[in-house]
Design a protein around this motif. Structure first.
Motif, PDB file in Angstrom:
ATOM      1  N   GLU A  44      34.001  36.713  54.097  1.00  0.00           N
ATOM      2  CA  GLU A  44      33.847  37.735  54.914  1.00  0.00           C
ATOM      3  C   GLU A  44      34.327  37.183  56.366  1.00  0.00           C
ATOM      4  O   GLU A  44      34.387  36.212  56.529  1.00  0.00           O
ATOM      5  N   LEU A  45      35.188  38.231  57.146  1.00  0.00           N
ATOM      6  CA  LEU A  45      35.916  37.546  58.103  1.00  0.00           C
ATOM      7  C   LEU A  45      35.987  38.553  59.161  1.00  0.00           C
ATOM      8  O   LEU A  45      35.635  39.947  58.868  1.00  0.00           O
ATOM      9  N   THR A  46      35.553  38.291  60.527  1.00  0.00           N
ATOM     10  CA  THR A  46      35.660  39.230  61.637  1.00  0.00           C
ATOM     11  C   THR A  46      37.010  39.639  62.045  1.00  0.00           C
ATOM     12  O   THR A  46      38.066  39.059  61.581  1.00  0.00           O
ATOM     13  N   ILE A  47      37.026  40.506  62.994  1.00  0.00           N
ATOM     14  CA  ILE A  47      38.535  41.054  63.193  1.00  0.00           C
ATOM     15  C   ILE A  47      39.309  39.713  64.036  1.00  0.00           C
ATOM     16  O   ILE A  47      40.343  39.599  63.825  1.00  0.00           O
ATOM     17  N   ALA A  48      38.474  39.106  64.929  1.00  0.00           N
ATOM     18  CA  ALA A  48      39.109  37.923  65.619  1.00  0.00           C
ATOM     19  C   ALA A  48      39.525  36.990  64.582  1.00  0.00           C
ATOM     20  O   ALA A  48      40.701  36.439  64.660  1.00  0.00           O
ATOM     21  N   GLN A  49      38.870  36.533  63.549  1.00  0.00           N
ATOM     22  CA  GLN A  49      39.180  35.454  62.506  1.00  0.00           C
ATOM     23  C   GLN A  49      40.459  36.275  61.714  1.00  0.00           C
ATOM     24  O   GLN A  49      41.167  35.276  61.433  1.00  0.00           O
ATOM     25  N   LEU A  50      40.456  37.181  61.375  1.00  0.00           N
ATOM     26  CA  LEU A  50      41.542  37.798  60.739  1.00  0.00           C
ATOM     27  C   LEU A  50      42.867  37.911  61.377  1.00  0.00           C
ATOM     28  O   LEU A  50      43.974  37.414  60.943  1.00  0.00           O
ATOM     29  N   SER A  51      42.572  37.998  62.918  1.00  0.00           N
ATOM     30  CA  SER A  51      43.845  38.286  63.785  1.00  0.00           C
ATOM     31  C   SER A  51      44.486  36.610  63.929  1.00  0.00           C
ATOM     32  O   SER A  51      45.629  36.528  63.685  1.00  0.00           O
TER      33      SER A  51
END
Length: 92
Positions: A44-51
């Motif tokens: 699972e990733l946050t938007i910041a991590q995906l970015s």
């Protein structure tokens, strides 16, 4: 010309064709969709991590991610310990 009930989109595609810029936008969406789903495959990733992982702006990640949530491909996961960011995961 007789039109089948429920076949309006097919009829219009055949009659008018699909503009090239629409085809290109769909290809781009599918490419980004694939990148996001691959990134979420194992964790699972946050938007910041995906970015950061995808080298995309947070705005673009948010736009595409919310589209994937809307269509049931991605779901909201847990919120972090500081109650700031939600993580996102693939729907299985």
């Amino acid at each position: 010309m007789e039109v089948e009930v429920g076949k309006t989109a097919k009829y219009l595609r055949e009659k008018q064709g699909v503009p090239e810029h629409i085809k290109e936008e769909l290809k781009e969406f599918n490419r980004i969709k694939r990148e996001i789903t691959n990134a979420l495959q194992n964790e699972e990733l946050t938007i910041a991590q995906l970015s950061e992982k995808l080298q995309m702006s947070t705005y673009d990640v948010t736009y595409y991610l919310m589209s994937l949530v809307k269509y049931g491909i991605v779901a909201t996961g847990e919120i972090d310990d500081m109650d700031e960011y939600y993580s996102y995961k693939l729907v299985k």
